[in-house]
Design an enzyme around this catalytic site. Sequence first.
Site, PDB file in Angstrom:
ATOM      1  N   CYS A  58       0.825  -1.352   0.126  1.00 33.00           N
ATOM      2  CA  CYS A  58      -0.160  -0.168   0.054  1.00 33.00           C
ATOM      3  C   CYS A  58       0.949   1.230   0.074  1.00 33.00           C
ATOM      4  CB  CYS A  58      -0.904   0.075   1.182  1.00 33.00           C
ATOM      5  SG  CYS A  58      -2.220   0.964   1.086  1.00 33.00           S
ATOM      6  N   HIS A  78      -3.530  -5.387  -0.210  1.00 32.07           N
ATOM      7  CA  HIS A  78      -2.753  -5.934   1.056  1.00 32.07           C
ATOM      8  C   HIS A  78      -2.641  -7.810   1.171  1.00 32.07           C
ATOM      9  CE1 HIS A  78      -2.736  -2.183   3.736  1.00 32.07           C
ATOM     10  NE2 HIS A  78      -3.624  -1.971   2.770  1.00 32.07           N
ATOM     11  N   GLU A  93      -1.290  -9.740   2.880  1.00 29.45           N
ATOM     12  CA  GLU A  93      -1.508 -10.362   4.152  1.00 29.45           C
ATOM     13  C   GLU A  93      -2.884 -10.872   4.786  1.00 29.45           C
ATOM     14  OE1 GLU A  93      -1.626  -5.891   5.147  1.00 29.45           O
ATOM     15  OE2 GLU A  93      -0.703  -7.189   3.710  1.00 29.45           O
TER      16      GLU A  93
END
Length: 601
Positions: free
Chosen positions: A398, A525, A527
């Site tokens: 990001c 993102h 993750e």
Amino acid sequence: MKYVLVTGGVVSGLGKGVTASSIGVLLKACGLRVTCIKIDPYLNTDAGTMSPFEHGEVFVLDDGGEVDLDLGNYERFMDIKLTRDNNITTGKIYQSVIDKERKGDYLGKTVQVVPHITDEIQDWIERVAMIPVDGKEGPVDVCVIELGGTIGDIESMPFIEALGQFSYRVGPGNFCLIHVSLVPVLNVVGEQKTKPTQHSVRGLRGQGLTPNILACRSTVALDDNVKGKLSQFCHVPEQNIITLYDVPNIWHIPLLLRDQKAHEAIFKVLNLQGTTKEPLLKEWTSRAEICDGLHEPVRIAMVGKYTGLSDAYLSILKALLHASVDLRKKLVIDWIPACDLEDATEKENPDAYKAAWKLLKGADGILVPGGFGNRGVQGKILAAKYAREHRIPYLGICLGMQVAVIEFARSVLNLRDANSTEFDPNTKNPCVIFMPEGSKTHMGGTMRLGSRRTYFQIKDCKSAKLYGNRTFIDERHRHRYEVNPDMIARLENAGLSFTGKDETSQRMEIVELPNHPYFIGVQFHPEYKSRPGKPSPLFLGLIAAACGQLDTLIQGSGSQGNLSAKLGNGIAMEKVYQKGTTKPAKVLSDGLYSYCNGVQV
């Protein structure tokens, strides 16, 4: 439908989220289909506008819901996909009731906490509990509900009342209450003290709820006489008193519950005896054992602005752990406050400046996560510059992608004032701009949120190979600024490669440096979708590059499944040590250990 409610007493931070997740794992291992609901009693509509220092990270779901980080634990533990409605807040409940009142749904009645707020809570739970979250058709078997906060909190009282009514609504045999409490051990006498749990249970019963099972947090297993005392004063059978004592990593928690027959206690309360199988937890057992036995370290420098609270980057930590253990490496996190890398810190606090740069220069890989606001941005830019110039594996997420683009424009294109309009609205070379569809007057829920599709523009790039040579991928987003499409041609002509774009080809999603060992920035993102045994490809690539194994990882692999299979079977780890020592740092959330500038945090 069966319901399991998890409440907490005495103090916050006992691990209700991990306990609820572990209960879900145990029930799934017995052959049941499970969903989860998290209740947060705060007045915010969602977690989207809350500071990471205040509440930890904001977890983002496929549908764009900005929710409590415990929903991330649920998804990772049980490998499910939740929706925004699986997170109930006081703000959502009151907003729904007020909207109904404005429409006239209450037919002139005086709208009150009881019954209108409490009925709305019960209806919400019943509705969401029926939605499958495991990708299969049909209703689930059990809904695990976690009530945030601590018994006795004023803001929790409407929920306690609603849940008391709900247990009566669903009837006996369909509702099980598990109360997580603390049994402290006084160092002076070494005695396990039951009084805090007694008072907590008394407060719970005084509000209309009676626990069926006690899950007691303690440093060691409870003595038999302590269980007897708790049983006598809390009116809970001894066999229903579970000890959640300290363990090396959180993957042991489902095993603790299984070994103490927690599933049998739950099934007895829910009248499920004889309808389920014995829990199959071979993978979890293997995971927990291998977690404890890794030795070869890999050091990742985490350059962020919220490094004082590890929960602010919880999903990133988990994704790094999933990847590092897949490659059989012991993860070492070096926390570097981004502002400590800046020139101003060299003058104001030279020791912190030297320590930060020493950690950055000693890292095997560098990760710059997302964030908002201009504090520490220059430090993140310097980290990206160091990684680019010294060929250190780099992953920017990001804002981490955006600062990499800004740094490239400044250093390679020689645009000294290149910046983001977030930090300098008047910059003459805006590399990063505000997205046209965003709102500048309202913050909550106005970002580009949720799962969005990214199309690979180049087949022969590291990110495409790591994702198994797919044409496109779906990843979760949370941003309101983007790389300026008007500058793409200049950046690419200078050597930067935008290998992933959205469906319009106007929004940049992935950027790479082709001639760098591993330099990747992503607007999304990754993750949020990493799982034990199924690590995020980009995190897997970072760890592999940091260990010098990237070529081995991606060479000749035709699918993501083959990538992780090459170098490991996906056993996750939850403990981090400082390199060169077996002494762990101070325990952080979920059994994580880490250092900040070489100092325990």
